[in-house]
Design an enzyme around this catalytic site. Sequence first.
Site, PDB file in Angstrom:
ATOM      1  N   CYS A 114       0.924  -1.450  -0.138  1.00  0.00           N
ATOM      2  CA  CYS A 114      -0.102  -0.040   0.099  1.00  0.00           C
ATOM      3  C   CYS A 114       0.656   1.344  -0.092  1.00  0.00           C
ATOM      4  O   CYS A 114       0.339   2.267  -0.417  1.00  0.00           O
ATOM      5  CB  CYS A 114      -0.950  -0.062   1.287  1.00  0.00           C
ATOM      6  SG  CYS A 114      -2.021  -1.491   1.137  1.00  0.00           S
ATOM      7  N   HIS A 254      -3.576   7.360   2.317  1.00  0.00           N
ATOM      8  CA  HIS A 254      -3.866   5.834   1.889  1.00  0.00           C
ATOM      9  C   HIS A 254      -5.322   5.563   2.206  1.00  0.00           C
ATOM     10  O   HIS A 254      -5.452   5.860   3.415  1.00  0.00           O
ATOM     11  CB  HIS A 254      -2.864   5.151   2.198  1.00  0.00           C
ATOM     12  CG  HIS A 254      -3.252   3.349   1.724  1.00  0.00           C
ATOM     13  ND1 HIS A 254      -3.791   3.108   0.630  1.00  0.00           N
ATOM     14  CD2 HIS A 254      -3.416   2.351   2.775  1.00  0.00           C
ATOM     15  CE1 HIS A 254      -4.160   1.745   0.856  1.00  0.00           C
ATOM     16  NE2 HIS A 254      -3.951   1.386   1.901  1.00  0.00           N
ATOM     17  N   ASN A 284     -10.053  -0.363  -0.283  1.00  0.00           N
ATOM     18  CA  ASN A 284      -8.502  -0.266  -0.218  1.00  0.00           C
ATOM     19  C   ASN A 284      -8.145  -0.851  -1.611  1.00  0.00           C
ATOM     20  O   ASN A 284      -7.976  -1.979  -2.064  1.00  0.00           O
ATOM     21  CB  ASN A 284      -8.074  -1.190   1.008  1.00  0.00           C
ATOM     22  CG  ASN A 284      -6.458  -0.935   1.016  1.00  0.00           C
ATOM     23  OD1 ASN A 284      -5.791  -0.588  -0.026  1.00  0.00           O
ATOM     24  ND2 ASN A 284      -6.029  -1.396   2.089  1.00  0.00           N
TER      25      ASN A 284
END
Length: 327
Positions: A114, A254, A284
């Site tokens: 990520c 994020h 996500n």
Amino acid sequence: MSLRSRITGTGSYAPETVLTNSDLEKKVDTSDEWITERTGIKERRIAKSSETTSDLCLEASKNALQAAGLKAWELDLIIVATMSGDMPMPSTASLLQKKLGAKNAGAFDLNAACSGFLYGLSAADNFIKGGAVKRILLVGAEVMSKFIDWKDRSTCVLFGDGAGAVTLEPSRGKRGVLSTHLYSDGSMWDFICLPGGGSQHPPSSKTIKNKMHCIKMKGNETFKVAVRTLEKLVVDTLKKNKVKPSELSMLIPHQANLRIIKATAERLDLPMSKVAVNLHRYGNTSSASIPLALDEVVRAGRIKKDDYILLEAFGAGLTWASALIRW
Ligand code: ACO
């Protein structure tokens, strides 16, 4: 005047198919209420079975190149941040290079889960500042849905597919990437991992049977480290640049969990109107989440020339990273 890299174009793309929390209620023992309360996610996009990560990269990249007024042949380098590339070899960046017709560009992938887009931004920034290359296409793209155990409610509700791209070019003056900060602590590698298919556990009937090609996550342990780490990271990043939180125009975090995003914003005393949030629509998307959110705020006119923009991410590795940009 110092040489910096500057983002000159942004683009993004997400597959058409929408998978809502209500759809997931029919697949696993979960509820829209639980997912919304614990994560903030309402729906995510899912790639078609024929759609690959480089296909998503291509659409996002075309948008970024158009916004920058650049032609693919003008690119010197393509970096794709991904943990769900088309295949282990060759790189997704090389496949994208072919699809774009970027015949003068070198190409490579990087994987920091990520945090990948910010690792890529740091690499691109240093390539440009070092004078080695001039025009870089940086893409964060994931088809997470093909690496999910759709029977595991602790992970399948979280992830989605998408891509975001930026072009970077040299710039002299105050505007551009001011600093990037990269960190990792591999001692917590097993908090988030996809254990099968590599040299430790090569593909076999056992890895398939045990679903080792799917993402495993110790969600709650990760959550605690993420909140603690990101609160410190954003404060340190601003301090290093002598920028006060009140001078910040936008935080682009994020998009893993709305509770993590809110905790980070609160630490900076930042109203949520100055925070880019789109995880309710995409979930996500790992390395795609920051460039996707960036493209949305740019196209919505929420960022203006000279604004201070703070980007931050946390993910598998564990890795975490930040960047401060003067737009
Ligand atoms: N629906 C209903 N119940 C669920 C679900 C679900 N989808 N998933 C888990 N539960 C249950 C658990 O079984 C548990 O039940 P129990 O108390 O009876 O054991 C309960 O809900 C609480 O589970 P927790 O895991 O403690 O829930 P938590 O509040 O921590 O939320 C979450 C889980 C959303 C995963 C959160 O921990 C999180 O966001 N973690 C951080 C994720 C992250 O930032 N990852 C980094 C990036 S990912 C990458 O790099 C690829």
